[in-house]
Design an enzyme around this catalytic site. Structure first.
Site, PDB file in Angstrom:
ATOM      1  N   ASP A   1      72.212  43.181  33.116  1.00  0.00           N
ATOM      2  CA  ASP A   1      72.823  44.283  32.368  1.00  0.00           C
ATOM      3  C   ASP A   1      74.211  44.637  32.867  1.00  0.00           C
ATOM      4  O   ASP A   1      75.051  45.076  32.094  1.00  0.00           O
ATOM      5  CB  ASP A   1      71.912  45.509  32.366  1.00  0.00           C
ATOM      6  CG  ASP A   1      71.437  45.924  33.744  1.00  0.00           C
ATOM      7  OD1 ASP A   1      71.832  45.283  34.739  1.00  0.00           O
ATOM      8  OD2 ASP A   1      70.661  46.899  33.833  1.00  0.00           O
TER       9      ASP A   1
ATOM     10  N   ASP B   1      70.367  51.858  43.834  1.00  0.00           N
ATOM     11  CA  ASP B   1      68.984  51.498  43.474  1.00  0.00           C
ATOM     12  C   ASP B   1      68.153  50.960  44.630  1.00  0.00           C
ATOM     13  O   ASP B   1      66.954  51.201  44.679  1.00  0.00           O
ATOM     14  CB  ASP B   1      68.943  50.481  42.321  1.00  0.00           C
ATOM     15  CG  ASP B   1      69.534  51.031  41.050  1.00  0.00           C
ATOM     16  OD1 ASP B   1      69.448  52.255  40.840  1.00  0.00           O
ATOM     17  OD2 ASP B   1      70.094  50.255  40.269  1.00  0.00           O
TER      18      ASP B   1
END
Length: 853
Positions: free
Chosen positions: A83, A495
């Protein structure tokens, strides 16, 4: 007047000399008497090229892999799309991935968001990418269709008249790009945001909207979202051809298209895309994330969910369509009507060697884990990859081997029924190798997994799942440090927190723990006591109400401990350590700046620095800290207790600004700011011994100040430090180095090309992945194999006085005695007196210059 003009010209030698001389030459070069004398040389990096080899710091994975695409005609030709981290091609011999979009530069940073990928089933060297990061204002550029005729080694691009959303909701649907398997000059693309279906008939060179396609897709997860993110409309989300409806060389007649519309989610054409109709009898209430055709048995399978994904999805079903009779059959492993259904479906795939064997994944089952379902009778019956036995215990048809990437356990020890490592999450792509029913790959939010003994599922054995992510570097880098002793690199990542990298060529065993930050937003170390480190970061406060968003280490990042924190902190912001590690200054996001003596046992509010400022420390004076906010630069000389704005002007008033103090030189500050309107680019640079560790070299105007109270001025020189370690600064070689800027090698015209697939130092994807810098291509480092050129500590000799000849009404030729230097002089800057200042008029590569005008 002519004599006056020429006498006011000065030539300044360019070589590696003291930084302090950078501004001296121009100001002293002209005299009223017209002597034309030349003063000190300008500092400029001209050292000979060194044998640097650029590599990735290995982490293997680290981000979401929404798409895996196997070529249907060539064995082992596999692609993966991410992404925010570009696209990759599988290398079977090394079982690793080669990045394909590393040529993307800052001007087209959104191209690292890949919303779809298609591999040509006829000319298998051809591959297509639909590139673009955001469809809202965050990405200033329109999307593009990239095409390659050599499996991604080089690319050409056609710009689209709209934006694409590789990191928008719905990015796991697809694939939107599809090549006609009979007539491969025809390529389709499903567009977002009401832009409909597009087609190319010349192998992706030109594109036109399919005017007859009736539905552009109306679904948005939250149409009222003021940020323009969850209000995104994914639009036309997949295209599937029926190769049996035509012969080779002729346009495929039967085509199926999926649309993000809960009432009208599947369309078809029976005449090669001339006319289209809604497929009769189709299910309603959900969106078909995937549409996979078994052309042997004339069956279309769809997996549906109630949201765009990839983070959510609470209901959905799996259906199959008999394309001969038009009959639909619900084949959901757990139907949406069941009280046990708390997920939709995605990750749909077929075993092409045995097309009655199909698999589907949940979209999304966060707890206790993702579920894969497998059927060997076209969906009549299903088995699960894991089952509950006696709660909370489960039985498993698989084992996990993460020894190659042990950090995938996330350092957790969950209570049953959860286990670690997790099987996955956000699994929108689950693909069986069309040539080998034993091999399967699937993407998660953290990595790419796979197995090579999938069929054990059917015989009662346990298949083995391992990471298959070597070379796929998709970490979102938020900060880097490289202390003069201890580990060569410590990273702050989105993350997955970050790592202490003791070996840049090996996957680190574990991210930071105790405490764990979901994202580490800032790192620092004490320059003269580098075992002392501090980090700040984010986590879900509701889960850990008593934890701090700051952590400290006294052993070079091997172990960490918490202090206290001021009230109201929800995000880490930036944090800085004093040069000797005696105190810290913290600027949490949304909370005022605070300082602490010691390791955060208590914090006291600082004064004079606005909330939201960026803070850093001086690398020499332990009482000196710096801050930046809204175009103003601030200094504290009392350990962060109070800050005072300097007189500096002309600094960027908005956008992401990074600055750093130079080791060994008090008050020497380097600052990078946003370029033009591109407000979300950020690069990070750290130096260590004989290695240079780089994440996405900053491609922005740089400003330098050698006095904390002076106005920073545009840097006229970039200096190279090769002393070992660089942190031990010397007067002649102390400024940090940013790798040379380089072009992306590609533009967005249909005839543009990029000639390399691996980056030069400055061309690796141009930004870090975060809400403010949204691409992620991991960390790069350059190693010169131990070759350490000697420090250039001797300034070049002064060039001679310029002499004018061949004087005309419009110019003259200037010549001067050449400078000499131990490492050579690359050229000269020529200045003209202009009142109280001097203006640079030219750069000459030799000791002469033809002036005109």
């Amino acid at each position: 007047m002519r004599r006056r003009l020429f006498s006011a010209l000065a030539a300044v030698a360019m070589a590696c000399a003291t930084v302090g001389a950078a501004g001296a030459g121009a100001g002293a070069s002209a005299s009223a008497a017209g002597a034309g004398t030349v003063s000190g040389p300008a500092a400029r990096s001209v050292a000979a090229a060194e044998p640097y080899e650029w590599k990735n710091v290995r982490i293997d994975g680290g981000g979401f892999v929404p798409g895996i695409v196997f070529n249907q005609k060539e064995k082992n030709l596999v692609y993966a799309r991410t992404d925010i981290g570009g696209a990759y091609r599988w290398e079977q011999a090394s079982k690793s991935w080669t990045p394909l979009l590393d040529w993307v530069g800052w001007d087209k940073w959104g191209y690292n968001g890949v919303v779809s990928l298609a591999t040509d089933p006829v000319e298998t060297n051809r591959v297509y990418v639909a590139a673009g990061m955001y469809t809202n204002s965050w990405d200033p550029n329109n999307g593009a269709i990239l095409r390659s005729a050599d499996k991604g080694a080089t690319w050409q691009a056609t710009t689209l008249p709209f934006k694409l959303g590789g990191n928008m909701p719905g990015r796991g649907m697809g694939e939107r790009l599809a090549v006609d398997p009979n007539r491969n000059s025809v390529v389709y693309f499903g567009a977002p945001e009401g832009n409909g279906l597009w087609r190319s008939t010349d192998k992706g060179v030109t594109w036109a909207k399919v005017a007859s396609f009736p539905n552009a897709g109306n679904h948005a997860d939250n149409p009222a979202d003021p940020n323009g993110y969850t209000s995104h409309r994914p639009g036309v989300v997949w295209v599937t051809f029926d190769p049996s409806s035509a012969t080779a060389g002729n346009t495929t007649q039967r085509i199926y298209v999926g649309v993000a519309d809960k009432e009208n989610t599947v369309y078809t054409s029976a005449d090669g895309g001339t006319t289209w109709s809604r497929v009769a009898g189709q299910p309603t209430g959900y969106i078909a994330h995937k549409g996979v055709l078994d052309h042997v048995n004339h069956t279309l399978y769809i997996a549906t969910s109630d949201t765009s994904g990839p983070y959510d999805g609470a209901k959905g079903d799996v259906w199959k369509l008999n394309t001969t009779t038009g009959a639909w059959t619900q084949i959901s492993p757990v139907p949406s009507s069941s009280s046990e259904a708390y997920y939709g479906y995605s990750g749909l795939t077929i075993d092409r060697q045995n097309p009655g064997t199909i698999m589907v994944a949940t979209q999304i089952s966060w707890w206790p884990d993702v579920i894969f379902f497998r059927s060997t009778d076209s969906g009549a019956t299903w088995t699960r990859i894991w089952d509950f036995t006696s709660y909370p215990n489960r039985s498993f048809r698989y084992t996990m081997d993460v020894s190659s990437s042990p950090w995938l356990t996330f350092g957790t020890n969950p209570q049953l029924p959860e286990v670690t490592p997790k099987l996955g999450w956000m699994t929108e792509s689950l693909e069986i190798d069309p040539f080998d029913g034993n091999r399967m790959m699937y993407g998660t939010g953290a990595t790419l997994y796979g197995t090579e003994d999938l069929k054990k599922w059917d015989t009662g054995g346990q298949l083995t799942i391992k990471p298959m992510a070597k070379g796929l570097e998709e970490t979102a880098v938020l900060d880097l440090i490289s202390p003069p002793s201890g580990p060569p690199l410590v990273s702050a990542l989105g993350d997955i927190g970050g790592f202490r990298h003791t070996n840049l060529d090996a996957v680190p065993p574990m991210m930071f723990t105790s405490p764990i930050f979901t994202s580490t937003t800032s790192l620092d170390y004490a320059e003269t006591n580098p075992a002392v480190m501090v980090r700040a970061g984010n986590f879900t406060d509701a889960d850990r109400p008593n934890d701090s968003h700051a952590a400290f280490s006294t052993d070079g990042g091997a172990n960490w401990f918490q202090g206290s924190e001021p009230a109201g902190i929800n995000e880490g912001g930036t944090i800085a350590a004093a040069a000797d590690g005696s105190r810290f200054v913290w600027a949490p996001k949304g909370v005022g700046v605070h300082h602490s003596v010691g390791y955060g046992n208590s914090w006291t509010a600082s004064t004079g620095l606005p909330t939201g400022a960026v803070v850093e420390s001086d690398r020499v004076n332990p009482n000196k800290f710096y801050g930046f906010s809204a175009g103003r630069f601030y200094v504290s000389v009392n350990g962060g207790a109070s800050f005072t704005a300097t007189a500096a002007t002309g600094l960027p008033a908005e956008g992401n600004v990074k600055f750093k103090a130079v080791p060994g030189r008090e008050g020497d500050i380097w600052l990078t700011g946003p370029r033009r309107r591109h407000r979300r680019r950020r690069g990070h640079l750290a130096l260590h011994r004989r290695r240079r560790v780089v994440h996405q070299a900053a491609r922005r105007p740089r400003t330098r100040s050698t006095s904390a109270s002076a106005r920073p001025r545009p840097a006229r020189a970039t200096r190279r430090c090769t002393r070992s370690p660089p942190s031990a600064a010397s007067p002649a070689c102390s400024a940090p180095t940013t790798p040379a800027r380089a072009g992306s090698g590609s533009t967005t015209t249909s005839t543009s090309t990029a000639t390399r697939a691996r980056p030069s130092p400055a061309t690796r994807a141009s930004t870090a992945a975060s809400t403010s810098a949204p691409t992620a291509a991991g960390i790069l480092y350059a190693d010169n194999d131990g070759t350490v050129p000697p420090d250039d500590t001797v300034a070049p000799t002064r060039p001679g006085t310029p002499v004018a000849s061949a004087v005309t009404s419009s110019g003259a030729t200037l010549t001067w005695a050449a400078s000499t230097d131990a490492v050579g002089v690359s050229g000269y800057d020529v200045y003209r007196e202009a009142g109280a200042t001097d203006v640079k008029v030219a750069t000459a590569s030799s000791a002469s210059y033809a002036l005109s005008g």
